[in-house]
Write an enzyme that holds these catalytic residues in place. Structure first.
Site, PDB file in Angstrom:
ATOM      1  N   HIS A 198       0.786  -1.242   0.000  1.00  0.00           N
ATOM      2  CA  HIS A 198       0.000   0.000   0.000  1.00  0.00           C
ATOM      3  C   HIS A 198       0.811   1.281   0.000  1.00  0.00           C
ATOM      4  O   HIS A 198       0.273   2.336   0.324  1.00  0.00           O
ATOM      5  CB  HIS A 198      -0.967   0.009   1.208  1.00  0.00           C
ATOM      6  CG  HIS A 198      -1.889  -1.169   1.234  1.00  0.00           C
ATOM      7  ND1 HIS A 198      -2.717  -1.445   2.278  1.00  0.00           N
ATOM      8  CD2 HIS A 198      -2.112  -2.144   0.311  1.00  0.00           C
ATOM      9  CE1 HIS A 198      -3.407  -2.554   2.026  1.00  0.00           C
ATOM     10  NE2 HIS A 198      -3.058  -2.988   0.834  1.00  0.00           N
TER      11      HIS A 198
ATOM     12  N   TYR B 130       3.235   2.064   1.992  1.00  0.00           N
ATOM     13  CA  TYR B 130       3.747   2.441   3.305  1.00  0.00           C
ATOM     14  C   TYR B 130       5.264   2.219   3.347  1.00  0.00           C
ATOM     15  O   TYR B 130       5.876   1.935   2.320  1.00  0.00           O
ATOM     16  CB  TYR B 130       3.006   1.673   4.408  1.00  0.00           C
ATOM     17  CG  TYR B 130       1.549   2.097   4.561  1.00  0.00           C
ATOM     18  CD1 TYR B 130       1.206   3.440   4.702  1.00  0.00           C
ATOM     19  CD2 TYR B 130       0.526   1.151   4.557  1.00  0.00           C
ATOM     20  CE1 TYR B 130      -0.128   3.827   4.847  1.00  0.00           C
ATOM     21  CE2 TYR B 130      -0.810   1.542   4.701  1.00  0.00           C
ATOM     22  CZ  TYR B 130      -1.124   2.885   4.849  1.00  0.00           C
ATOM     23  OH  TYR B 130      -2.432   3.266   4.989  1.00  0.00           O
TER      24      TYR B 130
ATOM     25  N   ARG C 290       1.978  -8.895   4.126  1.00  0.00           N
ATOM     26  CA  ARG C 290       1.033  -8.354   3.173  1.00  0.00           C
ATOM     27  C   ARG C 290       1.855  -7.579   2.162  1.00  0.00           C
ATOM     28  O   ARG C 290       2.684  -6.739   2.517  1.00  0.00           O
ATOM     29  CB  ARG C 290       0.053  -7.414   3.880  1.00  0.00           C
ATOM     30  CG  ARG C 290      -0.965  -6.852   2.881  1.00  0.00           C
ATOM     31  CD  ARG C 290      -2.310  -6.658   3.488  1.00  0.00           C
ATOM     32  NE  ARG C 290      -3.299  -7.360   2.709  1.00  0.00           N
ATOM     33  CZ  ARG C 290      -4.551  -6.934   2.531  1.00  0.00           C
ATOM     34  NH1 ARG C 290      -4.964  -5.846   3.120  1.00  0.00           N
ATOM     35  NH2 ARG C 290      -5.390  -7.627   1.795  1.00  0.00           N
TER      36      ARG C 290
ATOM     37  N   ALA D 215     -12.335  -8.607   3.538  1.00  0.00           N
ATOM     38  CA  ALA D 215     -12.331  -7.526   4.524  1.00  0.00           C
ATOM     39  C   ALA D 215     -13.754  -7.002   4.647  1.00  0.00           C
ATOM     40  O   ALA D 215     -14.425  -7.192   5.662  1.00  0.00           O
ATOM     41  CB  ALA D 215     -11.363  -6.421   4.115  1.00  0.00           C
ATOM     42  N   ARG D 216     -14.262  -6.388   3.588  1.00  0.00           N
ATOM     43  CA  ARG D 216     -15.587  -5.775   3.676  1.00  0.00           C
ATOM     44  C   ARG D 216     -16.699  -6.794   3.897  1.00  0.00           C
ATOM     45  O   ARG D 216     -17.615  -6.578   4.681  1.00  0.00           O
ATOM     46  CB  ARG D 216     -15.832  -4.908   2.436  1.00  0.00           C
ATOM     47  CG  ARG D 216     -15.042  -3.599   2.521  1.00  0.00           C
ATOM     48  CD  ARG D 216     -15.045  -2.868   1.210  1.00  0.00           C
ATOM     49  NE  ARG D 216     -14.265  -3.584   0.204  1.00  0.00           N
ATOM     50  CZ  ARG D 216     -14.144  -3.232  -1.053  1.00  0.00           C
ATOM     51  NH1 ARG D 216     -14.775  -2.154  -1.488  1.00  0.00           N
ATOM     52  NH2 ARG D 216     -13.412  -3.932  -1.892  1.00  0.00           N
TER      53      ARG D 216
ATOM     54  N   CYS E 121     -20.108  -0.134  -1.105  1.00  0.00           N
ATOM     55  CA  CYS E 121     -20.333   1.314  -1.077  1.00  0.00           C
ATOM     56  C   CYS E 121     -19.176   2.068  -0.433  1.00  0.00           C
ATOM     57  O   CYS E 121     -19.050   3.282  -0.592  1.00  0.00           O
ATOM     58  CB  CYS E 121     -21.614   1.628  -0.314  1.00  0.00           C
ATOM     59  SG  CYS E 121     -21.569   1.133   1.425  1.00  0.00           S
TER      60      CYS E 121
ATOM     61  N   ASP F 205     -35.258   8.475   7.185  1.00  0.00           N
ATOM     62  CA  ASP F 205     -35.226   9.771   6.518  1.00  0.00           C
ATOM     63  C   ASP F 205     -36.416  10.646   6.868  1.00  0.00           C
ATOM     64  O   ASP F 205     -36.348  11.864   6.719  1.00  0.00           O
ATOM     65  CB  ASP F 205     -35.185   9.570   4.998  1.00  0.00           C
ATOM     66  CG  ASP F 205     -33.864   8.984   4.544  1.00  0.00           C
ATOM     67  OD1 ASP F 205     -32.921   8.938   5.361  1.00  0.00           O
ATOM     68  OD2 ASP F 205     -33.778   8.565   3.378  1.00  0.00           O
TER      69      ASP F 205
HETATM   70  C1  LIG Z   1     -12.343  -0.189   6.567  1.00  0.00           C
HETATM   71  C2  LIG Z   1     -11.133  -0.794   5.936  1.00  0.00           C
HETATM   72  C3  LIG Z   1      -9.914  -0.715   6.590  1.00  0.00           C
HETATM   73  C4  LIG Z   1      -8.772  -1.296   6.044  1.00  0.00           C
HETATM   74  N1  LIG Z   1      -7.609  -1.288   6.759  1.00  0.00           N
HETATM   75  C5  LIG Z   1      -6.551  -2.031   6.323  1.00  0.00           C
HETATM   76  C6  LIG Z   1      -5.422  -2.220   7.152  1.00  0.00           C
HETATM   77  O1  LIG Z   1      -5.394  -1.813   8.315  1.00  0.00           O
HETATM   78  N2  LIG Z   1      -4.369  -2.913   6.648  1.00  0.00           N
HETATM   79  C7  LIG Z   1      -4.383  -3.441   5.399  1.00  0.00           C
HETATM   80  O2  LIG Z   1      -3.395  -4.044   5.010  1.00  0.00           O
HETATM   81  N3  LIG Z   1      -5.465  -3.303   4.598  1.00  0.00           N
HETATM   82  C8  LIG Z   1      -6.562  -2.635   5.036  1.00  0.00           C
HETATM   83  N4  LIG Z   1      -7.696  -2.559   4.250  1.00  0.00           N
HETATM   84  C9  LIG Z   1      -7.723  -3.246   2.946  1.00  0.00           C
HETATM   85  C10 LIG Z   1      -8.369  -4.632   3.070  1.00  0.00           C
HETATM   86  O3  LIG Z   1      -7.563  -5.498   3.831  1.00  0.00           O
HETATM   87  C11 LIG Z   1      -8.588  -5.274   1.709  1.00  0.00           C
HETATM   88  O4  LIG Z   1      -7.375  -5.464   1.069  1.00  0.00           O
HETATM   89  C12 LIG Z   1      -9.505  -4.471   0.795  1.00  0.00           C
HETATM   90  O5  LIG Z   1     -10.612  -3.992   1.513  1.00  0.00           O
HETATM   91  C13 LIG Z   1     -10.014  -5.297  -0.384  1.00  0.00           C
HETATM   92  O6  LIG Z   1     -10.609  -6.468   0.086  1.00  0.00           O
HETATM   93  P1  LIG Z   1     -12.215  -6.658   0.245  1.00  0.00           P
HETATM   94  O7  LIG Z   1     -12.787  -6.443  -1.097  1.00  0.00           O
HETATM   95  O8  LIG Z   1     -12.360  -8.047   0.755  1.00  0.00           O
HETATM   96  O9  LIG Z   1     -12.679  -5.653   1.213  1.00  0.00           O
HETATM   97  C14 LIG Z   1      -8.846  -1.952   4.787  1.00  0.00           C
HETATM   98  C15 LIG Z   1     -10.073  -2.021   4.136  1.00  0.00           C
HETATM   99  C16 LIG Z   1     -11.210  -1.460   4.684  1.00  0.00           C
HETATM  100  C17 LIG Z   1     -12.503  -1.577   3.963  1.00  0.00           C
HETATM  101  N1  LIG Z   2     -48.129   7.040   3.393  1.00  0.00           N
HETATM  102  C1  LIG Z   2     -47.374   6.034   3.021  1.00  0.00           C
HETATM  103  N2  LIG Z   2     -47.797   4.769   3.041  1.00  0.00           N
HETATM  104  C2  LIG Z   2     -47.026   3.741   2.659  1.00  0.00           C
HETATM  105  N3  LIG Z   2     -45.763   3.900   2.236  1.00  0.00           N
HETATM  106  C3  LIG Z   2     -45.276   5.144   2.196  1.00  0.00           C
HETATM  107  C4  LIG Z   2     -46.039   6.268   2.581  1.00  0.00           C
HETATM  108  N4  LIG Z   2     -45.282   7.379   2.445  1.00  0.00           N
HETATM  109  C5  LIG Z   2     -44.076   6.969   2.007  1.00  0.00           C
HETATM  110  N5  LIG Z   2     -44.070   5.616   1.855  1.00  0.00           N
HETATM  111  C6  LIG Z   2     -42.908   4.811   1.423  1.00  0.00           C
HETATM  112  O1  LIG Z   2     -41.920   4.919   2.440  1.00  0.00           O
HETATM  113  C7  LIG Z   2     -40.689   4.577   1.879  1.00  0.00           C
HETATM  114  C8  LIG Z   2     -39.617   5.445   2.479  1.00  0.00           C
HETATM  115  O2  LIG Z   2     -38.372   4.907   2.091  1.00  0.00           O
HETATM  116  P1  LIG Z   2     -37.084   5.793   1.967  1.00  0.00           P
HETATM  117  O3  LIG Z   2     -37.405   7.062   1.309  1.00  0.00           O
HETATM  118  O4  LIG Z   2     -36.015   4.938   1.387  1.00  0.00           O
HETATM  119  O5  LIG Z   2     -36.765   6.164   3.487  1.00  0.00           O
HETATM  120  P2  LIG Z   2     -35.762   5.463   4.530  1.00  0.00           P
HETATM  121  O6  LIG Z   2     -34.386   5.610   3.943  1.00  0.00           O
HETATM  122  O7  LIG Z   2     -35.948   6.246   5.760  1.00  0.00           O
HETATM  123  O8  LIG Z   2     -36.168   4.041   4.654  1.00  0.00           O
HETATM  124  C9  LIG Z   2     -40.822   4.732   0.377  1.00  0.00           C
HETATM  125  O9  LIG Z   2     -40.703   3.463  -0.231  1.00  0.00           O
HETATM  126  C10 LIG Z   2     -42.211   5.312   0.197  1.00  0.00           C
HETATM  127  O10 LIG Z   2     -42.856   4.858  -0.977  1.00  0.00           O
HETATM  128  S1  SF4 Z   3     -20.112  -0.233   4.394  1.00  0.00           S
HETATM  129 FE1  SF4 Z   3     -20.631  -0.867   2.313  1.00  0.00          FE
HETATM  130  S2  SF4 Z   3     -18.653  -1.510   1.421  1.00  0.00           S
HETATM  131 FE2  SF4 Z   3     -18.352  -1.410   3.631  1.00  0.00          FE
HETATM  132  S3  SF4 Z   3     -18.715  -3.507   4.310  1.00  0.00           S
HETATM  133 FE3  SF4 Z   3     -20.665  -2.417   4.518  1.00  0.00          FE
HETATM  134  S4  SF4 Z   3     -21.784  -2.755   2.626  1.00  0.00           S
HETATM  135 FE4  SF4 Z   3     -19.629  -3.341   2.267  1.00  0.00          FE
END
Ligand SMILES: Cc1cc2nc3c(=O)[nH]c(=O)nc-3n(C[C@H](O)[C@H](O)[C@H](O)COP(=O)(O)O)c2cc1C
Ligand SMILES: Nc1ncnc2c1ncn2[C@@H]1O[C@H](COP(=O)(O)OP(=O)(O)O)[C@@H](O)[C@H]1O
Ligand code: SF4
Ligand SMILES: Cc1cc2nc3c(=O)[nH]c(=O)nc-3n(C[C@H](O)[C@H](O)[C@H](O)COP(=O)(O)O)c2cc1C
Ligand SMILES: Nc1ncnc2c1ncn2[C@@H]1O[C@H](COP(=O)(O)OP(=O)(O)O)[C@@H](O)[C@H]1O
Ligand code: SF4
Lengths: 662, 662
Positions: free
Chosen positions: A167, A169, A217, A315-316, A342, A641
């Site tokens: 990485h 380092y 690593r 990891a994730r 994400c 939300d």
């Molecule tokens: C929150 C987070 C922290 C991480 N910290 C480290 C770490 O401390 N040392 C390291 O070598 N890699 C670290 N990584 C990299 C992971 O070990 C891994 O290589 C990378 O996330 C890809 O693998 P994955 O797809 O299984 O997550 C980190 C990854 C994540 C998501």
């Molecule tokens: N009056 C209601 N009755 C039923 N479902 C509703 C009503 N108002 C909103 N919703 C639904 O609530 C959901 C809210 O989801 P979202 O906007 O992703 O919020 P959150 O991230 O807080 O879950 C949406 O799918 C929407 O269609």
């Molecule tokens: S935050 Fe997103 S990328 Fe990280 S472990 Fe959870 S679902 Fe996977």
């Protein structure tokens, strides 16, 4: 394909240490520090069946300080005791715990310790400091510090240590020609560049005990011009050192290519690092582990069978579901909570904020909430959930787990809420796993789910539903007025037909139009809308922020978004706020100089802020006294939300939290 | 003007509490947490004569979480004990300690506590969340939380509490029409907007004891369109509440105008907030404190005499010199280490990194280093310092304080090193105080200072100097090659006459030229060079960063730099790296799309990175064995930029640290 995963659950020997299966957690930080939270977090993975857990990058010396981010610690004797407890907790579940020995070199700004940052050379840091080119006595000090830290690891009871030679380092900064510019015996030829690494290996080897495993690593492909390559020196280093180590934990990417190292789903598809690693697995006599968006047990089994790696690193996925191995072994694959890629996890921890996860709200909460354990309620209640987005489905699921009688009413035909829209944006289809996993679980738990227009709840529907507990999860909407934090006011001219919300803009299927996007979100919706429209339209992106998509800097998604959008010719106008929308044009004002610029605009899209849809909740609350007196209703809650529009992760957590309490 | 400062050292009563003099520290955070470091830091100011210290913003509830930044804490009972110790340490020096009760409202993202952020309304946060519009039960909960926290303050022994009704935090979010959009009894009219504040005042009043003082920090002028003004509702609020409080601590600015709140010297001259405050002092019957770049005792005395305020607040000056009051009272005004207004202090603490100070290297180190106490050496040595920049002068000063016989040799005619250049850039003249204070002290301590070309030291000069301890502080230079962290390579074409270093560019006195600045520093030198050239030339600013001057975002200097430069018509080209310098033009490559763009360029300036001038040191070290065997030399050290080019603060610290050890 068989359900038995024979390879996955076969033991393996890493030097003197037998690991019960092939599934490991490669090191990952979480900014939890040392102590009970950290221990519970790692122990949960052992409980869930991870055969090997490799703690996190742990500092070996005060000259590798990255405050406010908190790595692991092995630089003082005081750090030993809390780690011994963690080792024991992992052992209790039959798994092994290693630790990663780390020095950040030039990436450690040392803003707290105030020591000069160190590196092989005076390589630019990209920040307002340049590291010291280490003298021979510095090299000796750090080589010894690695050994002292390894000795602390031994005293803490760790089953093995892994050198952080990855990485970009410190060890990489010697190995890689991208960093190393020295002209003494530590620079130049590959042999010279390997000297520091080899000295560290020797000194750590002496410090650990015979029953400990010792590996590294290593970034076999740095993915930068001038750096190590998997078909070049990367492989050569692995070959040269070979079985001087008990195992290798291989991956790709350095700081400059971090979107390849911790690849978001937006950029990388599953198992994406394997192609770089498989050749090393072939040439090496000792076991190789690899990682990179592996989430499916069937893939994992196949990769082992094909010999791409000897161990499957996640990891994730181990964050999103610490019980992945157990579920796979027990044939409960459909219950696995798959990571959506994400990177919200790393976006928090890299800013020094304790790790969270979009999919797994129990992360960091293991002391109070086992992810697979739900306290059963004494007296099941009738629960009505209004809204089937992330908050509503997660709440309904947890309430269902706990034994309540749950009805979930969602006015759209599909569950998912905002995830349906956001998951339809370019590159985000895996985000729909937030919905899919919950949908499957609601089904398994026999929660009554009603969808479609007849499930739309109004005040009277709730009043007469017969539920004892009412939970409103009606979500939010994008402000149509373009309000931002700089002005707190609607943009004059907002109330026109050619001013669109994000969903309207995507639905409109525009082409050959001049579109102005006015943004303050800086995250996935503004990026997705811009990407959707970029190819067929003439786009101007206006933001009062200093640059676009700043939130995606922390999720490592920005590079891929930007390269798309620059290539598509989007014009970026940072430092400007929209001060007027007219027919066919807009006026943007420079927030610093107040200078005004006009831009052509057939359409304008606002992605500045979201507001809650809380009318139903506010109406119920206003009548709470009457309702609790005159109907079965005992409690009225709001989650997600419709309380405070935040990230998907926050809505899931909010729903989960209420579910645990109800 | 008299030296006696009669007004400054007159006691004053804040309600039931008598403060020994008129000099106070307004609340300021430092990210030290609670414990010994915090206690020693505040106690040092009491020791130095500050009559009143108002700790820092302290969280009253878990819904105001700003992780990774660490505020003070009063949200749990566990936080009481360490604060009791701090109170006692301050009392030991005869001073009083108050604490500031704080809820951040919408500015608290709650990324760790995961609670919904709260506010009066769903005002945009400028980030990817929107706060909850507080329900009546939320209001009640927070009003009570203020009282509970005040009770904890009482139990910790604090002499008083100050409500944080300033800076756009929660109480401001109710008071100010810029934030408050409610249509119930907490929004709309001024009376309604004041309701929350008044409820908090009432509940805290009940919670504290009769012998405690009770006041508020209040932003009388918010400096944003639509916000409170000192000639409008700001003054009206103060008048209406008046002596319901024992004192008022007034200032200006909210998050959006933070460059007015903690004004850098680049933007604000001394005493800059007084004009907004003096009228409130006039109308109020209770004492008023004010602050804002007050650093000179003569000014302070004059402001008191003129009735502008009743108490002189100094946040930054109390950091730069905690012994300011003592020195003033003892007529040692020339020994005061004046704050330079660089805001490095707040730039660290607002990122969650413990506070440091450019001028005062002992900040945060009070447990080991009293800023005014120096352990005398048993055996004075002959010490040769080469280089009179921040590192060399600070080291020489400390070595002199400790009793060594010190010679400082500087090849230029003036001491100061890099500060001479940087302090000559637009708006930075006060930075020269780094040099001036040290020069005065070296004189007072009889350190032998030699300057000018005859003081230039080469290897043989050092060898034959006769010193026992040699300290090399020869600084660094700007790389002429344009190397950045993205490429690690010189820019092709760098070796041409029209490619200039920052100093060459400023000296060249260019006009009507087309100049391209290629930057990765993002701080004061690139800003200063750009500002110097902007008026008379046609400027293009190219940087691989996402925007220019990012470091100055944290020092609150960016807004003023940007408004200057946008107005001067500078073209900003972020996300680009320079890939070719030709005669009359350059090529910049988009780091995301790889697209190339040409820009006209008569001159090119590189402000990408600095390198050390360490030849002399490296040569001495290479011959260390011979030198220590054959000359008087016993030790050879290097400090400051010649080891690792960093901020001025880092060079000063590095010099200080070695001085304490030598
Ligand atoms: C929150 C987070 C922290 C991480 N910290 C480290 C770490 O401390 N040392 C390291 O070598 N890699 C670290 N990584 C990299 C992971 O070990 C891994 O290589 C990378 O996330 C890809 O693998 P994955 O797809 O299984 O997550 C980190 C990854 C994540 C998501
Ligand atoms: N009056 C209601 N009755 C039923 N479902 C509703 C009503 N108002 C909103 N919703 C639904 O609530 C959901 C809210 O989801 P979202 O906007 O992703 O919020 P959150 O991230 O807080 O879950 C949406 O799918 C929407 O269609
Ligand atoms: S935050 Fe997103 S990328 Fe990280 S472990 Fe959870 S679902 Fe996977
Ligand atoms: C490092 C730092 C932290 C601060 N923290 C707080 C705080 O916790 N509460 C507060 O009301 N003001 C805080 N401020 C603002 C100061 O109290 C003061 O109003 C401002 O610095 C201007 O005064 P000065 O010129 O004397 O520094 C802080 C200022 C600095 C420099
Ligand atoms: N050989 C030398 N002899 C005497 N002075 C030197 C010599 N080389 C450099 N200097 C001086 O050393 C000083 C270094 O100061 P500066 O660059 O500000 O570094 P720092 O920030 O580390 O103090 C400059 O004033 C420079 O003129
Ligand atoms: S860091 Fe700079 S602004 Fe802050 S107190 Fe020190 S000299 Fe003043």
């Amino acid at each position: 394909m068989s359900n038995s995963y024979d390879s996955l659950f076969e033991p393996i020997e890493l030097g003197p240490v037998e690991i019960p299966n092939r599934v490991y957690q490669p090191p990952h930080g979480n900014a939890y520090g040392l102590g009970d939270q950290q221990t519970a977090f790692r122990a949960e993975k052992a409980k869930g069946g991870f055969g090997l857990i490799i703690q996190e990058y742990s500092k070996i010396h005060e000259s590798t300080d990255v405050t406010p981010v908190e790595p692991g610690f092995l630089h003082t004797d005081e750090t030993i005791e809390p780690q011994r407890e963690m080792v024991e907790a992992v052992h209790d579940h039959g798994s092994k715990l290693f630790v990663e020995l780390w020095h950040g070199g030039l990436t450690a700004s040392n803003y707290d310790s105030r020591q000069p940052p160190l590196s092989s050379s005076q390589t630019p840091s990209g920040n307002y400091y340049t590291p010291k080119e280490m003298e021979h006595e510095d090299i000796q000090e750090i080589v010894e510090a690695f050994a002292t830290a390894a000795d602390r690891a031994r005293r803490a009871g760790y089953d093995g240590v892994e050198l952080h030679a990855a990485h970009g380092y410190l060890i990489s900064q010697f190995l890689s020609p991208f960093y190393n510019d020295r002209d003494d015996e530590y620079g130049g030829s590959l042999e010279n560049r390997m000297r520091f690494f080899e000295e560290v290996i020797d000194s750590v080897d002496d410090a650990i005990s015979d029953d400990m495993a010792f590996g590294a690593r290593f970034t076999i492909d740095e993915r930068v011009e001038g750096g190590l390559r998997a078909d070049g020196e990367g492989l050569e280093i692995v070959e040269r050192i070979g079985d001087d180590l008990d195992f290798w934990d291989l991956d790709i990417g350095v700081k400059q290519s971090i979107d390849d190292m911790i690849g978001p789903s937006r950029l990388h598809s599953k198992n994406y690092q394997m192609e770089f690693i498989e050749e090393a697995t072939e040439v090496l006599d000792v076991p190789v582990g690899g990682t990179g968006r592996i989430t499916d047990p069937r893939d994992a089994e196949r990769l082992l069978e094909a010999g791409a790696v000897d161990m499957i690193g996640m990891a994730r996925q181990s964050i999103a579901d610490p019980h992945w191995p157990k579920k796979a072994r027990e044939g409960r694959v459909d219950q696995i909570r798959e990571c959506i890629g994400c990177n919200i996890c790393v976006s928090q921890s890299r800013q020094g904020i304790p790790l969270i996860c979009t999919q797994n709200p129990t992360v960091g909460e293991e002391q109070q909430w086992g992810p697979e354990e739900y306290e059963q309620v004494d007296e099941p209640k009738g629960v009505l959930v209004v809204g089937g987005g992330p908050a509503g489905t997660e709440f309904a699921r947890v309430a269902g787990e706990r034994g309540h009688i749950v009805h979930l009413n969602e006015k759209e035909r599909e569950l998912g809420g905002r995830v349906n829209f956001e998951g339809s944006l370019p590159g985000l289809s895996e985000w729909k796993r937030v919905r899919d996993w919950r949908e499957t679980e609601l089904d398994r738990l026999d929660v009554a789910v009603h969808t479609g227009s007849r499930a739309e709840m109004e005040y009277d529907d709730v009043r007469t539903y017969g539920a004892e507990i009412v939970v409103i999860a009606t979500g939010g909407h994008w402000s149509e007025k373009g309000v931002t934090s700089g002005t707190h006011k609607p943009v004059p001219g907002w109330d026109q037909d050619h001013v669109l919300t994000p969903a309207e803009a995507v639905d409109a299927d525009l082409s050959d139009e001049r579109v102005v996007i006015f943004d303050e979100e800086g995250y996935n919706v503004s990026a997705g809308v811009t990407q959707t429209l970029a190819d067929d339209n003439d786009l101007t992106f206006v933001t009062p922020r200093t640059s676009a998509f700043q939130e995606t800097l922390h999720t490592f998604e920005r590079k891929t978004i930007y390269s798309d959008l620059y290539s598509a010719g989007v014009e970026f106008v940072p430092d400007h706020t929209l001060t007027q929308v007219d027919d066919g044009s807009v006026t943007a004002t420079n927030v610093y100089s107040n200078e005004e610029t006009m831009f052509d605009a057939d359409y304008v899209v606002f992605t500045t802020m979201r507001k809650s849809d809380d009318d139903l909740y506010r109406e119920l609350k206003a009548n709470e006294e009457t309702l609790t007196a005159e109907t079965e209703i005992e409690e009225i809650h709001a989650i997600g939300d419709c309380v405070s529009p935040r990230r998907i992760a926050d809505a899931v957590y909010h729903g989960h939290e209420l579910g645990r309490k109800t």
